[in-house]
Design a protein around this motif. Structure first.
Motif, mmCIF file in Angstrom:
data_model
loop_
_atom_site.group_PDB
_atom_site.id
_atom_site.type_symbol
_atom_site.label_atom_id
_atom_site.label_comp_id
_atom_site.label_asym_id
_atom_site.label_seq_id
_atom_site.Cartn_x
_atom_site.Cartn_y
_atom_site.Cartn_z
ATOM 1 N N LYS A 151 50.001 45.673 119.531
ATOM 2 C CA LYS A 151 49.990 44.659 118.456
ATOM 3 C C LYS A 151 49.224 43.415 118.900
ATOM 4 N N LYS A 152 49.475 42.972 120.138
ATOM 5 C CA LYS A 152 48.763 41.798 120.657
ATOM 6 C C LYS A 152 47.268 42.097 120.777
ATOM 7 N N PHE A 153 46.939 43.317 121.187
ATOM 8 C CA PHE A 153 45.543 43.719 121.337
ATOM 9 C C PHE A 153 44.809 43.643 119.997
ATOM 10 N N LYS A 154 45.478 44.068 118.926
ATOM 11 C CA LYS A 154 44.857 44.091 117.592
ATOM 12 C C LYS A 154 44.701 42.698 117.000
ATOM 13 N N ASP A 155 45.523 41.748 117.453
ATOM 14 C CA ASP A 155 45.461 40.372 116.947
ATOM 15 C C ASP A 155 44.363 39.633 117.701
ATOM 16 N N LYS A 156 43.194 39.524 117.063
ATOM 17 C CA LYS A 156 42.013 38.936 117.724
ATOM 18 C C LYS A 156 42.218 37.455 118.101
ATOM 19 N N ARG A 157 43.171 36.799 117.447
ATOM 20 C CA ARG A 157 43.421 35.390 117.768
ATOM 21 C C ARG A 157 44.260 35.238 119.024
ATOM 22 N N PHE A 158 45.039 36.261 119.344
ATOM 23 C CA PHE A 158 45.875 36.197 120.545
ATOM 24 C C PHE A 158 45.011 36.414 121.783
ATOM 25 N N ALA A 159 45.114 35.495 122.757
ATOM 26 C CA ALA A 159 44.318 35.579 123.991
ATOM 27 C C ALA A 159 42.864 35.889 123.632
ATOM 28 N N ALA A 160 42.310 35.061 122.761
ATOM 29 C CA ALA A 160 40.977 35.302 122.204
ATOM 30 C C ALA A 160 39.889 35.381 123.273
ATOM 31 N N GLY A 161 40.128 34.779 124.423
ATOM 32 C CA GLY A 161 39.138 34.812 125.501
ATOM 33 C C GLY A 161 39.049 36.149 126.219
ATOM 34 N N CYS A 162 39.992 37.044 125.955
ATOM 35 C CA CYS A 162 39.994 38.375 126.581
ATOM 36 C C CYS A 162 39.240 39.336 125.664
ATOM 37 N N SER A 163 38.083 39.778 126.093
ATOM 38 C CA SER A 163 37.219 40.605 125.258
ATOM 39 C C SER A 163 37.788 42.000 125.032
ATOM 40 N N ARG A 164 38.115 42.274 123.792
ATOM 41 C CA ARG A 164 38.591 43.613 123.427
ATOM 42 C C ARG A 164 37.466 44.632 123.583
ATOM 43 N N ASP A 165 36.228 44.211 123.294
ATOM 44 C CA ASP A 165 35.083 45.117 123.415
ATOM 45 C C ASP A 165 34.900 45.596 124.844
ATOM 46 N N VAL A 166 35.061 44.683 125.811
ATOM 47 C CA VAL A 166 34.939 45.067 127.219
ATOM 48 C C VAL A 166 36.052 46.044 127.593
#
Length: 194
Positions: free
Chosen positions: A142-157
Motif C-alpha cells: 500500500k505504501k509502495f503504491k502511494d506515490k506521495r509516501f516517501a516520494a524520494g524513493c524511486s519506485r521505477d528503480v
C-alpha cells in the motif's frame, strides 16, 4: 571476492564524509541487507565484501549530492579500496548518476534494495512499533503504491531492480523486509553508540 578494506575502516570512512545520523543509518541498513542476501543466495563466503559495498554505497552523497557516484571513486581510491569494489559501489546509481551497469548478482541486489530500504524504513517509522519486525507485505505494498509516501524513493528503480534480478516485485519487497528484520536490533545498538 576479497574486500580491500576492513569493516571498521569502511565505517570510519563513511563517518568521515557523512555526519548526518540518517546517512549513517542508511549505510548500516544497506550493509545489513546486503549481508543477509549474501547468505541467502549462497554467497556467505563473500558476506564481508557484500556488506562493505552496502556500507559505502552512498559515501559521497551527503557532501557531494550533485556528484553522487562521480566523487565516490576518488574518495574510495584515497582509502585504498579496490577498483572492483569501487565499480560495485558506483553501479547502484546506474541510469541516475552513474553509467556503470550492475552486472553481478551482488550489484543487482544493491541496485534493487537501496531505494527500497529507504521506503521500508519510512514505512516502519510510521508504524506504532516503529519497527519492521511486525511489518506485513500488504502494508508495504500500500505504501509502495502511494506515490506521495516517501516520494524520494524511486519506485521505477525498485521495479527495474526486481526485473534485473528476475524476481517478482512482491518477492523483492518481502525478502527485503526479512533482511531488514535480521539487522534492525544491531543497527539500533550501533547507532546508540554514536
Amino acid at each position: 571476492m576479497k574486500s580491500s578494506i576492513t569493516r571498521e575502516a569502511a565505517l570510519e570512512l563513511l563517518k568521515k564524509y557523512n555526519k548526518e545520523p540518517f546517512h549513517i543509518l542508511h549505510g548500516l541498513t544497506v550493509e545489513g541487507v546486503m549481508r543477509y542476501f549474501a547468505r541467502e543466495t549462497g554467497n556467505g563466503e563473500d558476506e564481508d565484501y557484500w556488506g562493505i559495498v552496502g556500507l559505502l554505497h552512498d559515501i559521497d552523497f551527503e557532501q557531494y549530492p550533485e556528484q553522487h557516484c562521480q566523487k565516490a571513486p576518488e574518495l574510495l581510491r584515497e582509502a585504498g579500496v579496490s577498483e572492483d569494489m569501487i565499480y560495485s559501489v558506483c553501479s547502484h546509481g546506474y541510469g541516475l548518476c552513474s553509467d556503470l551497469e550492475p552486472l553481478h548478482l551482488m550489484e543487482k541486489i544493491l541496485f534493487a534494495c537501496d531505494e527500497l530500504t529507504g521506503l521500508i524504513g519510512a514505512a516502519a517509522r510510521m508504524r506504532p512499533s516503529g519497527s519492521v519486525m511486525d511489518m506485513e507485505l500488504g502494508s508495504l505494498r500500500k505504501k509502495f503504491k502511494d506515490k506521495r509516501f516517501a516520494a524520494g524513493c524511486s519506485r521505477d528503480v525498485i521495479i527495474s531492480g526486481a526485473e534485473r534480478l528476475g524476481w517478482e516485485l512482491d518477492e523483492l519487497l518481502e525478502k527485503t523486509i526479512l533482511a531488514m528484520r535480521t539487522c534492525e536490533q544491531s543497527i539500533g545498538e550501533e547507532m546508540q553508540k554514536m
